[in-house]
Scaffold this motif. Structure first.
Motif, short mmCIF file in Angstrom:
data_model
loop_
_atom_site.label_atom_id
_atom_site.label_comp_id
_atom_site.label_asym_id
_atom_site.label_seq_id
_atom_site.Cartn_x
_atom_site.Cartn_y
_atom_site.Cartn_z
N CYS A 118 0.85 -1.20 0.00
CA CYS A 118 0.00 0.00 0.00
C CYS A 118 0.88 1.24 0.00
CB CYS A 118 -0.92 0.00 1.22
SG CYS A 118 -2.03 -1.41 1.29
N THR A 122 -2.90 1.93 4.22
CA THR A 122 -3.81 0.80 4.11
C THR A 122 -5.23 1.19 3.72
OG1 THR A 122 -4.21 0.92 6.50
CG2 THR A 122 -2.50 -0.61 5.75
N LEU A 126 -6.96 -0.28 0.50
CA LEU A 126 -8.17 -1.07 0.64
C LEU A 126 -9.27 -0.55 -0.29
CD1 LEU A 126 -9.21 -3.46 2.31
CD2 LEU A 126 -10.10 -1.82 3.97
N GLU A 129 -8.36 -1.39 -3.98
CA GLU A 129 -8.53 -2.80 -4.29
C GLU A 129 -10.00 -3.21 -4.34
OE1 GLU A 129 -6.33 -5.21 -5.20
OE2 GLU A 129 -4.89 -3.58 -5.39
N ILE A 130 -10.82 -2.66 -3.46
CA ILE A 130 -12.25 -2.99 -3.46
C ILE A 130 -12.91 -2.50 -4.74
CG2 ILE A 130 -14.48 -2.47 -2.40
CD1 ILE A 130 -13.07 -2.44 0.32
N THR A 174 -1.24 0.61 -5.48
CA THR A 174 -1.02 -0.64 -4.74
C THR A 174 -0.17 -1.66 -5.48
OG1 THR A 174 -3.00 -1.71 -5.67
CG2 THR A 174 -3.30 -0.41 -3.66
N ASP A 197 1.21 -5.90 4.66
CA ASP A 197 0.04 -5.35 3.97
C ASP A 197 -0.82 -6.42 3.30
OD1 ASP A 197 0.76 -2.80 4.68
OD2 ASP A 197 1.62 -2.26 2.73
N TRP A 199 -2.98 -8.54 4.17
CA TRP A 199 -4.41 -8.64 4.50
C TRP A 199 -5.26 -7.73 3.63
CZ3 TRP A 199 -7.47 -4.62 6.19
CH2 TRP A 199 -6.82 -3.45 6.60
N VAL A 200 -4.69 -6.58 3.26
CA VAL A 200 -5.42 -5.64 2.40
C VAL A 200 -5.73 -6.28 1.06
CG1 VAL A 200 -5.27 -3.44 1.15
CG2 VAL A 200 -4.41 -3.61 3.50
N VAL A 203 -8.52 -9.13 1.80
CA VAL A 203 -9.83 -8.59 2.17
C VAL A 203 -10.41 -7.71 1.06
CG1 VAL A 203 -11.08 -7.10 3.78
CG2 VAL A 203 -9.35 -8.69 4.64
N GLY A 204 -9.59 -6.79 0.54
CA GLY A 204 -10.07 -5.86 -0.49
C GLY A 204 -10.67 -6.55 -1.70
#
Length: 224
Positions: A118, A122, A126, A129-130, A174, A197, A199-200, A203-204
């Motif tokens: 990131c 973050t 996030l 990425e989402i 990212t 990073d 997890w981003v 999850v994202g």
């Protein structure tokens, strides 16, 4: 089992060629390297779509698999197994890429494995990425829908081209993941910030894939 193995092979190719291009071109150092990396990821998807599409549907991305599951296109067992084999394929690709980089006699190529991080924090990562994953998975769901008729035959091309566009936007922020498996593999060998990073980039994309499934259900005209 063949469709699971196909997903493993497809994700291996995507990760190895996409991240390999990012490493070899020094992605981010100039505009040409960014464009080259974006094209590499897109072409890898196109190549695999026409290679394993008839076997597994060529998800090669847990976010796409989640979107297909939530859209009612596959069951829970296949969803879980697809994701598992996608991650395995990405890890194998990252291991091979790390070995190639580590044994490069010229010592010119960066030691990076093409892992994501990131750049602007973050929260920023996030959101990026989402949103990008949502757009990408929405394209996948739409391009492969039965309601598209004959144009469905060009789904692989549409998906690959959209991935190029998404990389052109996301690399600056990212490094562009929109694919948890593609991020897990390189992060395991990169360590440091990429691993912190990670997890981003899990999850994202998964949240983005779920959002795409929800949007598709709202606009899908196919009779249930």
């Amino acid at each position: 089992m063949k469709k699971y193995l196909a997903e493993m092979v497809g994700t291996f190719v995507l990760t190895f060629l996409g991240c390999g291009a990012a490493v070899a071109l020094g992605c981010g150092s100039d505009t040409a390297s960014i464009v080259g990396t974006a094209v590499a990821f897109g072409l890898a998807v196109v190549a695999m779509a026409y290679t394993i599409g008839g076997i597994s549907g060529c998800h090669i991305n847990p976010a796409i698999t989640l979107g297909c599951y939530l859209s009612g296109r596959m069951d829970a067992k296949d969803c879980g197994m697809y994701m598992l084999f996608q991650v395995i394929g990405a890890v194998i690709a990252a291991a091979l890429l790390a070995a190639i980089v580590a044994t490069d006699p010229s010592a010119v190529i960066t030691t990076s494995t093409g892992a994501n991080a990131c750049t602007y924090g973050t929260v920023n990562g996030l959101i990026v990425e989402i949103v990008l994953t949502c757009i990408f998975v929405l394209v996948v769901l739409g391009a492969t829908a039965k309601t598209n008729g004959a144009t469905n035959n060009f789904a692989g091309l549409a998906i690959g081209l959209s991935l190029i566009l998404i990389h052109l936007v996301g690399i600056h922020f990212t490094g562009t993941s929109v694919n948890p498996a593609r991020s897990i593999g390189p992060a395991l060998f990169e360590g440091g910030k990429a691993l912190a990073d990670l997890w981003v980039f899990i999850v994202g994309p998964l949240v983005g894939g779920a959002c795409a499934a929800g949007i598709w259900k709202l606009i899908d005209v196919e009779k249930k």
